[in-house]
Design a protein around this motif. Structure first.
Motif, PDB file in Angstrom:
ATOM      1  N   ALA A  62       0.840  -1.202   0.000  1.00 51.43           N
ATOM      2  CA  ALA A  62       0.000   0.000   0.000  1.00 51.43           C
ATOM      3  C   ALA A  62       0.866   1.240   0.000  1.00 51.43           C
ATOM      4  O   ALA A  62       2.005   1.220   0.487  1.00 51.43           O
ATOM      5  CB  ALA A  62      -0.913  -0.004   1.220  1.00 51.43           C
ATOM      6  N   LEU A  63       0.319   2.307  -0.558  1.00 51.93           N
ATOM      7  CA  LEU A  63       1.013   3.583  -0.607  1.00 51.93           C
ATOM      8  C   LEU A  63       0.023   4.678  -0.225  1.00 51.93           C
ATOM      9  O   LEU A  63      -1.094   4.716  -0.758  1.00 51.93           O
ATOM     10  CB  LEU A  63       1.557   3.830  -2.014  1.00 51.93           C
ATOM     11  N   ALA A  64       0.422   5.524   0.708  1.00 46.92           N
ATOM     12  CA  ALA A  64      -0.414   6.681   1.090  1.00 46.92           C
ATOM     13  C   ALA A  64       0.286   7.942   0.627  1.00 46.92           C
ATOM     14  O   ALA A  64       1.517   8.056   0.738  1.00 46.92           O
ATOM     15  CB  ALA A  64      -0.617   6.712   2.602  1.00 46.92           C
ATOM     16  N   VAL A  65      -0.474   8.875   0.089  1.00 50.40           N
ATOM     17  CA  VAL A  65       0.108  10.144  -0.364  1.00 50.40           C
ATOM     18  C   VAL A  65      -0.791  11.302   0.062  1.00 50.40           C
ATOM     19  O   VAL A  65      -2.011  11.226  -0.067  1.00 50.40           O
ATOM     20  CB  VAL A  65       0.350  10.136  -1.898  1.00 50.40           C
ATOM     21  N   VAL A  66      -0.148  12.330   0.611  1.00 47.01           N
ATOM     22  CA  VAL A  66      -0.894  13.504   1.096  1.00 47.01           C
ATOM     23  C   VAL A  66      -0.154  14.769   0.691  1.00 47.01           C
ATOM     24  O   VAL A  66       1.049  14.736   0.418  1.00 47.01           O
ATOM     25  CB  VAL A  66      -1.071  13.481   2.630  1.00 47.01           C
ATOM     26  N   ALA A  67      -0.863  15.887   0.667  1.00 48.92           N
ATOM     27  CA  ALA A  67      -0.228  17.149   0.279  1.00 48.92           C
ATOM     28  C   ALA A  67      -0.642  18.277   1.218  1.00 48.92           C
ATOM     29  O   ALA A  67      -1.817  18.389   1.600  1.00 48.92           O
ATOM     30  CB  ALA A  67      -0.617  17.494  -1.150  1.00 48.92           C
ATOM     31  N   HIS A  68       0.349  19.081   1.598  1.00 51.83           N
ATOM     32  CA  HIS A  68       0.111  20.306   2.380  1.00 51.83           C
ATOM     33  C   HIS A  68       0.670  21.465   1.549  1.00 51.83           C
ATOM     34  O   HIS A  68       1.750  21.338   0.981  1.00 51.83           O
ATOM     35  CB  HIS A  68       0.869  20.283   3.710  1.00 51.83           C
ATOM     36  N   SER A  69      -0.014  22.569   1.529  1.00 47.00           N
ATOM     37  CA  SER A  69       0.505  23.721   0.795  1.00 47.00           C
ATOM     38  C   SER A  69       0.747  24.881   1.747  1.00 47.00           C
ATOM     39  O   SER A  69       0.014  25.048   2.726  1.00 47.00           O
ATOM     40  CB  SER A  69      -0.510  24.133  -0.276  1.00 47.00           C
TER      41      SER A  69
ATOM     42  N   ILE B 231     -10.640  10.978   2.128  1.00 44.09           N
ATOM     43  CA  ILE B 231      -9.548  10.097   1.682  1.00 44.09           C
ATOM     44  C   ILE B 231     -10.098   9.240   0.550  1.00 44.09           C
ATOM     45  O   ILE B 231     -11.174   8.645   0.686  1.00 44.09           O
ATOM     46  CB  ILE B 231      -9.084   9.200   2.853  1.00 44.09           C
ATOM     47  N   MET B 232      -9.358   9.177  -0.541  1.00 39.89           N
ATOM     48  CA  MET B 232      -9.733   8.283  -1.642  1.00 39.89           C
ATOM     49  C   MET B 232      -8.854   7.054  -1.576  1.00 39.89           C
ATOM     50  O   MET B 232      -7.636   7.175  -1.387  1.00 39.89           O
ATOM     51  CB  MET B 232      -9.515   8.960  -3.000  1.00 39.89           C
TER      52      MET B 232
ATOM     53  N   LEU C  16      -6.442   3.753 -11.280  1.00 39.21           N
ATOM     54  CA  LEU C  16      -5.811   5.074 -11.383  1.00 39.21           C
ATOM     55  C   LEU C  16      -5.218   5.320 -12.762  1.00 39.21           C
ATOM     56  O   LEU C  16      -5.028   6.458 -13.157  1.00 39.21           O
ATOM     57  CB  LEU C  16      -4.668   5.176 -10.363  1.00 39.21           C
ATOM     58  N   LEU C  17      -4.879   4.250 -13.444  1.00 38.68           N
ATOM     59  CA  LEU C  17      -4.217   4.400 -14.752  1.00 38.68           C
ATOM     60  C   LEU C  17      -4.776   3.381 -15.736  1.00 38.68           C
ATOM     61  O   LEU C  17      -4.220   2.292 -15.906  1.00 38.68           O
ATOM     62  CB  LEU C  17      -2.695   4.227 -14.598  1.00 38.68           C
ATOM     63  N   PRO C  18      -5.892   3.722 -16.367  1.00 37.67           N
ATOM     64  CA  PRO C  18      -6.461   2.803 -17.346  1.00 37.67           C
ATOM     65  C   PRO C  18      -5.585   2.677 -18.592  1.00 37.67           C
ATOM     66  O   PRO C  18      -4.777   3.558 -18.868  1.00 37.67           O
ATOM     67  CB  PRO C  18      -7.807   3.433 -17.692  1.00 37.67           C
TER      68      PRO C  18
ATOM     69  N   ALA D 174      -4.057  13.728  -5.976  1.00 38.44           N
ATOM     70  CA  ALA D 174      -3.966  12.599  -6.915  1.00 38.44           C
ATOM     71  C   ALA D 174      -2.544  12.496  -7.461  1.00 38.44           C
ATOM     72  O   ALA D 174      -1.963  13.505  -7.855  1.00 38.44           O
ATOM     73  CB  ALA D 174      -4.964  12.792  -8.045  1.00 38.44           C
ATOM     74  N   PRO D 175      -1.976  11.308  -7.477  1.00 39.12           N
ATOM     75  CA  PRO D 175      -0.605  11.149  -7.985  1.00 39.12           C
ATOM     76  C   PRO D 175      -0.489  11.526  -9.463  1.00 39.12           C
ATOM     77  O   PRO D 175      -1.422  11.310 -10.239  1.00 39.12           O
ATOM     78  CB  PRO D 175      -0.327   9.647  -7.803  1.00 39.12           C
TER      79      PRO D 175
END
Ligand code: THU
Length: 160
Positions: A93-100, A141-142, A150-152, A110-111
């Motif tokens: 599993a991979l979790a990704v988050v963003a703060h600005s 959270i998606m 995510l990548l068809p 979204a990656p």
């Protein structure tokens, strides 16, 4: 001729409390990892964390560079670091988050396409669907079970 559709299933969780404990922990680690982000140009701090089949977690963050394309996204930093540290160990599993620094990100990050392409091969090597969790600094959270959501129409080298 015929028209067709590609269905990309995913799950939305309204809060981290709805996640399974191991996913919640992974997401927390991704949030912690944003603190190490080096993003003086975009001020967009991305954190990522992967859970591996040996029970280890590897975290990473985006690293920018004055020569912009030389920087790297948090997801790839993290997946490559995990593969380098634990070669041959599956990534679950991979979790990704963003703060600005400039605005509150309340929608899932979204990656990018290049990171999705790397996820394809991580999944292939790992021989299991990659679970991907995305969040902003806050908000929903998606969760995607497998990179195909995510990548068809994914490109895969037939030599592997
Ligand atoms: N970034 C990531 O780390 N992951 C993505 O999937 C998209 C973008 C980073 C790259 C750059 O440092 C900053 O976010 C702004 O694009």
């Amino acid at each position: 001729m015929r028209k067709e559709q590609f269905i990309c299933p995913y799950t939305v969780y309204d809060s981290i409390d709805e996640l399974e404990p191991e996913d919640a922990e992974l997401l927390r680690k991704a949030h912690e990892a944003t603190r190490n982000s080096y993003a003086p140009y975009s001020k967009f701090h991305v954190g990522a964390a992967v859970r591996m089949a040996n029970g280890e977690t590897v975290t990473g963050n985006n690293i920018e560079n004055a020569a912009y394309p030389s920087g790297l996204c948090a997801e790839r930093v993290t997946m490559f670091a995990a593969q380098a540290k634990y070669p041959g160990v599956a990534i679950e599993a991979l979790a990704v988050v963003a703060h600005s620094e400039t605005k509150l990100i309340a929608e899932p990050a979204a990656p990018c396409g290049a990171c999705r392409q790397v996820m394809v091969e991580v999944e292939q090597i790992s021989k299991r669907p990659l679970r991907v969790l995305c969040q902003g600094e806050t908000g929903p959270i998606m969760a995607f079970n497998g990179i195909e959501s995510l990548l068809p129409f994914v490109f895969q080298d037939t030599l592997l």
